[in-house]
Design a protein around this motif. Structure first.
Motif, mmCIF file in Angstrom:
data_model
loop_
_atom_site.group_PDB
_atom_site.id
_atom_site.type_symbol
_atom_site.label_atom_id
_atom_site.label_comp_id
_atom_site.label_asym_id
_atom_site.label_seq_id
_atom_site.Cartn_x
_atom_site.Cartn_y
_atom_site.Cartn_z
ATOM 1 N N LEU A 1 59.027 75.866 92.583
ATOM 2 C CA LEU A 1 58.097 75.477 93.675
ATOM 3 C C LEU A 1 57.445 76.264 94.067
ATOM 4 C CD1 LEU A 1 59.766 71.884 94.638
ATOM 5 C CD2 LEU A 1 58.015 71.951 92.644
ATOM 6 N N ASP A 2 57.257 77.292 95.141
ATOM 7 C CA ASP A 2 56.849 78.394 95.586
ATOM 8 C C ASP A 2 55.649 79.150 94.560
ATOM 9 O OD1 ASP A 2 57.327 77.892 98.153
ATOM 10 O OD2 ASP A 2 59.257 79.610 98.073
ATOM 11 N N GLN A 3 56.685 79.514 93.819
ATOM 12 C CA GLN A 3 55.356 80.184 92.306
ATOM 13 C C GLN A 3 53.954 79.374 91.866
ATOM 14 O OE1 GLN A 3 55.490 82.883 91.313
ATOM 15 N NE2 GLN A 3 54.725 83.291 89.178
ATOM 16 N N ALA A 4 54.824 78.266 92.599
ATOM 17 C CA ALA A 4 53.403 76.798 91.391
ATOM 18 C C ALA A 4 52.534 77.027 92.205
ATOM 19 C CB ALA A 4 54.339 75.611 91.043
ATOM 20 N N LEU B 1 44.012 69.345 90.767
ATOM 21 C CA LEU B 1 44.506 69.275 91.890
ATOM 22 C C LEU B 1 44.815 68.927 92.899
ATOM 23 C CD1 LEU B 1 45.142 72.287 92.590
ATOM 24 C CD2 LEU B 1 42.755 72.234 93.428
ATOM 25 N N ARG B 2 44.785 68.326 93.626
ATOM 26 C CA ARG B 2 45.005 67.460 95.021
ATOM 27 C C ARG B 2 46.476 66.729 94.558
ATOM 28 N NH1 ARG B 2 45.018 62.723 98.473
ATOM 29 N NH2 ARG B 2 45.045 63.344 100.237
ATOM 30 N N GLY B 3 46.156 65.676 93.357
ATOM 31 C CA GLY B 3 47.708 65.502 92.990
ATOM 32 C C GLY B 3 48.626 66.003 92.356
ATOM 33 N N ALA B 4 48.177 67.655 91.774
ATOM 34 C CA ALA B 4 49.649 68.089 91.930
ATOM 35 C C ALA B 4 50.208 68.800 93.147
ATOM 36 C CB ALA B 4 48.916 69.397 90.748
ATOM 37 N N ILE B 5 49.433 69.301 93.804
ATOM 38 C CA ILE B 5 49.858 69.207 95.059
ATOM 39 C C ILE B 5 50.331 68.611 96.376
ATOM 40 C CG2 ILE B 5 49.095 70.242 97.417
ATOM 41 C CD1 ILE B 5 46.352 71.841 96.458
ATOM 42 N N LEU B 6 50.449 67.506 96.359
ATOM 43 C CA LEU B 6 51.105 66.705 96.597
ATOM 44 C C LEU B 6 52.651 66.487 96.183
ATOM 45 C CD1 LEU B 6 48.244 63.599 97.452
ATOM 46 C CD2 LEU B 6 49.409 65.261 99.155
ATOM 47 N N MET C 1 49.587 71.256 103.747
ATOM 48 C CA MET C 1 48.243 70.569 104.313
ATOM 49 C C MET C 1 46.774 71.191 103.692
ATOM 50 S SD MET C 1 46.448 71.299 106.943
ATOM 51 C CE MET C 1 47.457 71.799 108.545
ATOM 52 N N LEU C 2 47.406 71.826 102.284
ATOM 53 C CA LEU C 2 46.661 71.819 101.945
ATOM 54 C C LEU C 2 46.245 71.207 100.760
ATOM 55 C CD1 LEU C 2 45.812 75.071 100.913
ATOM 56 C CD2 LEU C 2 46.785 74.187 98.739
ATOM 57 N N ALA C 3 46.865 70.009 100.788
ATOM 58 C CA ALA C 3 46.632 68.803 99.985
ATOM 59 C C ALA C 3 45.019 68.069 101.017
ATOM 60 C CB ALA C 3 47.292 68.042 100.382
ATOM 61 N N VAL C 4 45.227 68.665 101.964
ATOM 62 C CA VAL C 4 44.134 67.174 103.186
ATOM 63 C C VAL C 4 43.240 68.415 104.091
ATOM 64 C CG1 VAL C 4 45.781 65.726 103.608
ATOM 65 C CG2 VAL C 4 45.941 67.607 105.499
ATOM 66 N N ALA C 5 43.591 70.011 103.755
ATOM 67 C CA ALA C 5 42.293 70.682 104.872
ATOM 68 C C ALA C 5 41.163 70.585 103.408
ATOM 69 C CB ALA C 5 43.083 71.925 104.468
ATOM 70 N N THR C 6 39.831 71.145 104.518
ATOM 71 C CA THR C 6 38.461 71.331 104.357
ATOM 72 C C THR C 6 38.524 72.414 104.383
ATOM 73 O OG1 THR C 6 37.888 70.332 105.536
ATOM 74 C CG2 THR C 6 38.636 68.567 103.795
ATOM 75 N N SER C 7 38.985 73.234 105.535
ATOM 76 C CA SER C 7 37.930 74.387 105.940
ATOM 77 C C SER C 7 39.614 75.765 105.513
ATOM 78 C CB SER C 7 38.224 74.569 106.863
ATOM 79 O OG SER C 7 38.453 74.076 108.015
ATOM 80 N N LEU D 1 49.976 70.136 85.535
ATOM 81 C CA LEU D 1 49.939 69.228 86.203
ATOM 82 C C LEU D 1 48.484 68.851 86.862
ATOM 83 C CD1 LEU D 1 53.349 69.107 88.975
ATOM 84 C CD2 LEU D 1 52.495 67.284 87.542
ATOM 85 N N ALA D 2 48.080 70.134 87.246
ATOM 86 C CA ALA D 2 46.708 69.855 87.850
ATOM 87 C C ALA D 2 45.712 69.852 86.446
ATOM 88 C CB ALA D 2 46.208 71.710 88.118
ATOM 89 N N ASP D 3 45.515 69.783 85.288
ATOM 90 C CA ASP D 3 45.429 69.361 84.524
ATOM 91 C C ASP D 3 45.612 67.755 84.187
ATOM 92 O OD1 ASP D 3 43.901 71.748 84.154
ATOM 93 O OD2 ASP D 3 44.744 72.317 81.882
ATOM 94 N N ALA D 4 46.524 67.425 84.167
ATOM 95 C CA ALA D 4 47.226 66.386 84.167
ATOM 96 C C ALA D 4 46.295 65.080 85.012
ATOM 97 C CB ALA D 4 48.633 65.175 83.192
#
Length: 434
Positions: free
Chosen positions: A244-247, A384-389, A312-318, A378-381
């Protein structure tokens, strides 16, 4: 004030040389981990193709970690370390040459990073054997040598990631890869100068590394690992979290930076901040390692080092909140990794280090080649936000396992390594427990 006497300085030279060589090599690796994904994203715009290239590099690395132990035992750890770094330098050096000539397609890039990954697999397997030997020659406690090695690695990640971001802003990804190749070549030169030659044992009759004997020695390492329930449990957890870290690092983080910030400097800064936190954690571990309750440190360190970065990556905008969480996560990782390394050296007999530690690292890295592919798909399917979550939720569940499984409680009472059943450990090769 005078320095330490000359014999002490000479005795510590192998450890210092190995640490500096490793620092230079990891600096190059960190630069390539920023530059190569950025090159693929910039030239193709595809997260899936970025995952393919990440797979091409990590799969041979994992395979050679698992398979090179008996070979390292035969040719010598020093020689294997030198050859591995030299081949990695050669493979990466071809990438900018082909790229500047307009002849670098995705297939050729994948082949070249695969060669570099395989070579690093051999050299890293050899490095696991060299570290305790260098620490013993320098009369340095093993737990602190492991922590220093981890700290040097983490510092190199900061330097390499930050330098890659600066260079990408000033030039292009291919030239950054050229600098990476030079770093591997410099690591080989440093090791050649600082690490003493090792006299290899004269082969006995019937001691040739035949295919049958090679398989037998590999199996010996795997049997030892399978019999140690604590090491096996740690290994499975690390394999999942590494996947998961590699992802995260190979696909999700670069893709988030590209879409949210469009700044290679930001990518280098985030990766460097994780490394900075890890350096702080490793520095603390140099002094705390002999005193920390290992189980508590492992539980909370893994928990805080993992899922918070994804969420944090899923919710951050900055950038600022991502950097804050990255610093904490890196510190927890830096604190925990030396504890795991020391635990492994304590439980594994020295004459099995190459075979068992190679299998340990290869198994722990077994899911890493899949991580980049999984993230790209996952990101394509699902976006991006869904894959991160999704990947963050799985990581959270995995890091809660040590809190509920009773077998982990033996971590605070480490059992010294013993030879395999029916095998005598050679005289003078008892396991060193710091």
């Amino acid at each position: 004030m005078t320095g330490p006497p000359a014999p002490v300085r000479r005795a510590s030279r192998p450890l210092h040389g190995l640490l500096v060589s490793g620092f230079v090599s990891v600096t190059g690796t960190a630069m390539s981990e920023v530059a190569i994904p950025w090159y693929v994203l910039d030239t193709t715009g595809s997260t899936a193709r970025t995952g393919v290239v990440a797979f091409a590099e990590t799969a041979p690395y994992v395979l050679l970690q698992a398979l090179s132990g008996p070979l390292v035992d035969r040719v010598g750890a020093r020689r294997a370390y030198l050859v591995g770094n030299t081949l990695a330098a050669g493979g990466l050096a071809v990438i900018p040459v082909l790229g500047l000539a307009g002849a670098l397609g995705l297939g050729r890039l994948a082949v070249l990073v695969a060669l570099a990954g395989a070579a690093r697999g051999v050299s890293d397997c050899a490095a696991t054997v060299l570290l305790p030997v260098a620490a013993e020659r320098g009369r340095f406690p093993l737990a602190r040598a492991v922590a220093l090695s981890a700290g040097a690695t983490r510092t190199a990640v900061i330097v390499g990631s930050s330098l890659a971001g600066v260079l990408l802003a000033a030039t292009d990804a291919l030239r950054v890869v050229a600098v990476t190749a030079a770093a591997f070549a410099a690591a080989a030169v440093l090791a050649a100068v600082c690490l003493p030659g090792q006299r290899q044992p004269v082969p006995r009759a019937g001691d040739r590394l035949s295919p049958h004997r090679y398989r037998s020695e590999l199996a010996e390492g795997l049997r030892f690992l399978r019999a140690d329930r604590l090491l096996l449990g740690i290994l499975v957890l690390i394999a999942v979290t590494n996947l998961l870290d590699q992802a995260f690092s190979a696909v999700l983080l670069p893709a988030w930076v590209k879409s949210a910030l469009d700044s290679p400097q930001a990518l280098g800064l985030i990766t460097g901040t994780i490394g900075a936190g890890a350096v702080l954690g490793s520095a603390a571990s140099v002094w705390l390692a002999p005193r920390l309750p290992r189980l508590a440190a492992f539980r909370f360190g893994f928990l805080l080092a993992g899922a918070p970065r994804f969420l944090m990556l899923a919710v951050a905008t900055s950038l600022a909140p991502v950097l804050t969480v990255s610093l904490v996560a890196g510190a927890m990782s830096g604190l925990v990794n030396p504890l795991i390394g020391a635990l492994q050296y304590e439980r594994i007999p020295p004459h099995l280090h190459a075979r068992v530690l190679g299998a340990v690292k290869a198994s722990a890295w077994a899911g890493i080649p899949v991580g980049g592919l999984l993230a790209g798909v996952l990101a394509d399917a699902i976006g991006l936000r869904g894959a991160i979550l999704a990947t963050g939720a799985v990581l959270l569940a995995a890091t809660l396992v040590p809190f509920v499984m009773p077998s982990w409680r033996s971590m605070d009472g480490t059992t010294p390594a013993e030879p395999s059943p029916g095998e005598d450990m050679p005289a003078g090769r008892r396991n060193h427990v710091p």
